[in-house]
Design a protein around this motif. Structure first.
Motif, mmCIF file in Angstrom:
data_model
loop_
_atom_site.group_PDB
_atom_site.id
_atom_site.type_symbol
_atom_site.label_atom_id
_atom_site.label_comp_id
_atom_site.label_asym_id
_atom_site.label_seq_id
_atom_site.Cartn_x
_atom_site.Cartn_y
_atom_site.Cartn_z
ATOM 1 N N TYR A 1 -12.791 31.037 21.638
ATOM 2 C CA TYR A 1 -11.919 31.698 22.603
ATOM 3 C C TYR A 1 -11.580 33.063 22.023
ATOM 4 O O TYR A 1 -10.639 33.192 21.226
ATOM 5 N N GLY A 2 -12.364 34.089 22.367
ATOM 6 C CA GLY A 2 -12.220 35.380 21.706
ATOM 7 C C GLY A 2 -12.649 35.239 20.265
ATOM 8 O O GLY A 2 -13.776 34.829 19.976
ATOM 9 N N ASP A 3 -11.765 35.539 19.339
ATOM 10 C CA ASP A 3 -12.072 35.385 17.916
ATOM 11 C C ASP A 3 -11.383 34.165 17.311
ATOM 12 O O ASP A 3 -11.269 34.051 16.091
ATOM 13 N N VAL A 4 -10.916 33.245 18.173
ATOM 14 C CA VAL A 4 -10.251 32.028 17.707
ATOM 15 C C VAL A 4 -11.097 30.829 18.109
ATOM 16 O O VAL A 4 -11.656 30.789 19.204
ATOM 17 N N PHE A 5 -11.180 29.827 17.213
ATOM 18 C CA PHE A 5 -12.055 28.677 17.424
ATOM 19 C C PHE A 5 -11.232 27.392 17.324
ATOM 20 O O PHE A 5 -10.505 27.190 16.355
ATOM 21 N N TYR A 6 -11.382 26.508 18.328
ATOM 22 C CA TYR A 6 -10.679 25.236 18.280
ATOM 23 C C TYR A 6 -11.283 24.268 19.287
ATOM 24 O O TYR A 6 -12.052 24.653 20.181
ATOM 25 N N SER A 7 -10.950 22.991 19.115
ATOM 26 C CA SER A 7 -11.332 21.974 20.086
ATOM 27 C C SER A 7 -10.067 21.355 20.668
ATOM 28 O O SER A 7 -8.997 21.387 20.051
ATOM 29 N N LEU A 8 -10.199 20.782 21.862
ATOM 30 C CA LEU A 8 -9.084 20.139 22.539
ATOM 31 C C LEU A 8 -9.391 18.663 22.731
ATOM 32 O O LEU A 8 -10.510 18.290 23.080
ATOM 33 N N ARG A 9 -8.377 17.827 22.498
ATOM 34 C CA ARG A 9 -8.495 16.388 22.703
ATOM 35 C C ARG A 9 -7.299 15.896 23.499
ATOM 36 O O ARG A 9 -6.280 16.571 23.599
ATOM 37 N N GLY A 10 -7.442 14.670 24.022
ATOM 38 C CA GLY A 10 -6.307 14.015 24.660
ATOM 39 C C GLY A 10 -6.061 14.479 26.077
ATOM 40 O O GLY A 10 -6.990 14.770 26.838
ATOM 41 N N ASN A 11 -4.805 14.574 26.438
ATOM 42 C CA ASN A 11 -4.388 14.910 27.794
ATOM 43 C C ASN A 11 -4.427 16.430 27.967
ATOM 44 O O ASN A 11 -3.549 17.136 27.484
ATOM 45 N N THR A 12 -5.433 16.924 28.654
ATOM 46 C CA THR A 12 -5.577 18.366 28.885
ATOM 47 C C THR A 12 -5.042 18.786 30.254
ATOM 48 O O THR A 12 -5.122 19.959 30.614
ATOM 49 N N VAL A 13 -4.491 17.835 31.010
ATOM 50 C CA VAL A 13 -4.040 18.122 32.378
ATOM 51 C C VAL A 13 -2.524 18.312 32.442
ATOM 52 O O VAL A 13 -2.031 19.352 32.894
ATOM 53 N N ASN A 14 -1.783 17.315 32.007
ATOM 54 C CA ASN A 14 -0.314 17.392 32.091
ATOM 55 C C ASN A 14 0.349 16.806 30.844
ATOM 56 O O ASN A 14 1.149 15.866 30.949
ATOM 57 N N PRO A 15 0.049 17.340 29.680
ATOM 58 C CA PRO A 15 0.621 16.784 28.447
ATOM 59 C C PRO A 15 2.109 17.069 28.329
ATOM 60 O O PRO A 15 2.606 18.069 28.846
ATOM 61 N N LYS A 16 2.788 16.190 27.594
ATOM 62 C CA LYS A 16 4.209 16.379 27.304
ATOM 63 C C LYS A 16 4.442 16.799 25.847
ATOM 64 O O LYS A 16 5.549 17.195 25.478
#
Length: 642
Positions: free
Chosen positions: A155-170
């Motif tokens: 994402y631009g010059d930043v790197f990461y992965s996403l897990r879990g609830n990507t829609v409506n997390p608390k």
């Protein structure tokens, strides 16, 4: 012919400049982020252009900066020895040679240089080598496969992965990576926490950052060009938090080793967040003064001059932030004598584990997973009964053995702790499980130190399970210390200061050894290159600068240091002064005749390349008076400036 070749090179460079322009990079990044089954992705794969597109999309360097890949061919005969890569006469990278992964060459990738002419570079060892230089980063098939496996995106010059609830997390669970081996084919890892399952993350978005800068990571302090990363990473965190309207108190920052240091840095603007740390490095320049880092990260001025984790953590202590901190006393390089001695800090729970640096996260994994699940699902508190407790005095320490009831003896895979208080700080000492499952005890490496552990306040026995269950019991009888052991002293854990008019106390701890010192310090010449550390009988004693205005070297700072009980770890005190001052040279001056021989032997082997130990010349009374007057004037000016 030379003109033709020169023209071709210029045209080639112009083409590369256009390709690596912002437009070219943006196009490449859009291609990589498009669906795998899209027409453009299929075309790129059919033409074998994935590598080229990936390089174009990689981190952007300013004009005149390049990435280099160094391959050392006959490394076996140099195994364990240091090497340095020089551009002209300047060191651009160095390390200590370790074996590569079996079946692969020894490579060091993404060394940042300022020339693309290989003829300007050389190694300082006679090994055969190859150097490739380009505008885009160098990677490996193993890294590409790893990134795909763990869903790492750019994402631009930043790197990461996403897990879990990507829609409506608390909630937000944010992880940062540790170091891998310097010769790994996967130089950039993520802390994916496989033991945290998707069911655990039903209400939580988990963000796993990748430290994809320089040859093996920059602690995410700077990008490969030395520019601060903070705003770019902060915008990702704040963007995800605000997008999902997540309260700060529902954020947890986790990291072990390097990842812990990064977590401390990026928690700065989220004061209500929870910090879960394991063996982070507190002072990066101090930690980098070791063979694997001295000729790479230690030389990075941007990291050296950045706000250090120690400074931020002290700020968090004063704010009473919620911090769970796992450490071992046998990790002086990381601890910097802070967490071992920290006391009366609200919000802090410190968990002491025996073993070396790398053993802590493995040994305490059930506890850390349990704390994460407490954050994700809420606490699960249970009770048991400690039926018996025995104390054993061993020298200047105390050992303990506890017997638990039948219910608690059936708990499997948990971490067991003795629990006490250091003022407002909770102290947890890891225990060993006996072959008899109802016995928990302190091993010889888990001994409680009478000098600084809160033996009298240890009143609880606790078990932490990976599933989040916390079992607790009071001790049936208090722990007792030996009659000859003095009551626990509250040691100072103040940071080391370069300007201190009045004497201050500084304590250094390494393993089961500690040293107490009194010192004062002052600046002599901000442009100087030498730190002077004077060991004296009395910290108020005036001293004369040994190197000021000698025509070659100039003193930047002076520290006047008094050993309070003995000379334990005096070499580390001197080393910390020179690194804190950012000086090139260290001059240690001995003033006490009665301890000179012992001190000379101890301090002559200090781990600093340009260091010298000298004996102070006797000072005539009239000269001593002048020194005292000059010192008083200097300190008065310093006090006014402050």
């Amino acid at each position: 012919m030379k003109m033709v070749n020169g023209a071709r090179r210029r045209i080639s460079e112009l083409g590369k400049s256009a390709a690596y322009s912002k437009l070219g990079t943006d196009v490449a990044r859009r291609i990589l982020s498009s669906p795998a089954d899209s027409a453009i992705q299929k075309y790129v794969k059919s033409k074998g252009l994935e590598g080229s597109v990936r390089r174009l999309a990689s981190e952007s360097l300013p004009p005149g900066m390049y990435f280099a890949k160094l391959t050392i061919h006959d490394w076996e005969k140099y195994r364990g020895k240091p090497f340095r890569l020089l551009q002209d006469s300047e060191v651009v990278y160095g390390n200590e040679i370790e074996p590569p992964a079996r079946g692969f060459p020894l490579e060091y990738r993404n060394i940042v240089v300022t020339s693309n002419e290989a003829s300007r570079f050389k190694l300082d060892i006679s090994a055969a080598y190859e150097l490739k230089i380009g505008r885009g980063v160098f990677t490996t098939p193993q890294q590409v496969k790893y990134d795909a496996q763990y869903g790492v995106k750019q994402y631009g010059d930043v790197f990461y992965s996403l897990r879990g609830n990507t829609v409506n997390p608390k909630k937000l669970l944010i992880t940062f990576p540790g170091f891998g081996p310097s010769t790994s084919r996967i130089s950039y890892a993520v802390s994916y926490l496989k033991d945290i399952k998707e069911a655990d993350l039903r209400d939580t978005l988990m963000v796993c950052f990748q430290d994809r800068y320089l040859a093996a990571g920059s602690y995410m302090m700077v990008d490969s060009a030395g520019r601060s990363l903070y705003e770019r990473v902060w915008s990702v965190l704040e963007g995800l938090r605000s997008e999902h309207n997540i309260d700060e108190s529902q954020m947890l920052f986790f990291g072990a080793s390097k990842g812990g240091s990064i977590a401390i840095n990026y928690a700065k603007d989220f004061p209500q967040a929870h910090l879960l740390l394991a063996v982070p490095q507190m002072n990066l320049p101090y930690y980098f003064n070791k063979p694997f880092f001295r000729d790479n990260l230690f030389r990075n001025s941007s990291i050296r001059h950045a706000e250090q984790p120690e400074q931020l953590l002290r700020q968090y202590f004063s704010e009473g932030r919620k911090i769970d901190y796992f450490y071992t006393n046998s990790d002086e390089l990381s601890n910097h004598s802070l967490i071992e001695l920290a006391n009366d800090v609200p919000g802090l729970t410190k968990y002491r584990v025996d073993g070396g640096h790398s053993a802590v996260a493995r040994a305490a994994l059930p506890s850390m997973l349990g704390l994460m699940r407490n954050f994700l699902h809420g606490e699960r508190n249970k009770q048991f009964r400690c039926e018996n407790l025995r104390s054993y005095v061993r020298g200047d320490g105390v050992l303990a053995q506890a017997r638990v009831d039948n219910q608690a003896s059936k708990i499997k895979g948990a971490n067991w702790y003795l629990e006490g208080n250091l003022g407002r700080t909770k102290f947890m000492q890891l225990l060993t499980e006996h072959s008899y499952q109802f016995i928990k005890f302190t091993s010889d490496t888990q001994i409680l130190a009478a000098a600084y552990d809160p033996i009298e306040t240890i009143t609880g026995l606790t078990a932490l399970e990976a599933n989040g269950s916390r079992w607790a019991s009071n001790l049936p009888t208090p722990l007792t210390r030996g009659r000859k052991q003095s009551p626990v002293g509250v040691f100072s854990f103040d940071e080391l200061m370069l300007t201190s008019v009045d004497p201050r106390e500084y304590v250094v701890l390494d393993g089961d050894v500690h040293g107490r010192y009194r010192y004062r310090s002052y600046m002599v010449d901000p442009a100087g290159d030498t730190m002077e550390v004077h060991f004296v009988k009395d910290a108020t004693q005036p001293v004369d600068n040994m190197l000021e205005a000698n025509g070659t070297n100039r003193t930047s700072h002076v520290a006047v240091v008094e050993p309070m009980t003995n000379w334990n770890l005096a070499d580390l005190v001197a080393l910390r002064f020179v690194i804190t001052a950012g000086a090139q040279r260290l001059r240690i001056v001995l003033h006490d005749d009665s301890t000179r021989k012992m001190a000379m032997a101890l301090l002559s082997g200090i781990d600093w390349k340009d260091s010298h130990v000298v004996v102070a010349s006797p000072t005539p009374p009239e000269a001593s008076a002048k020194i005292s007057a000059a010192l008083l004037e200097k300190e008065a000016l310093l006090s006014d400036a402050r």
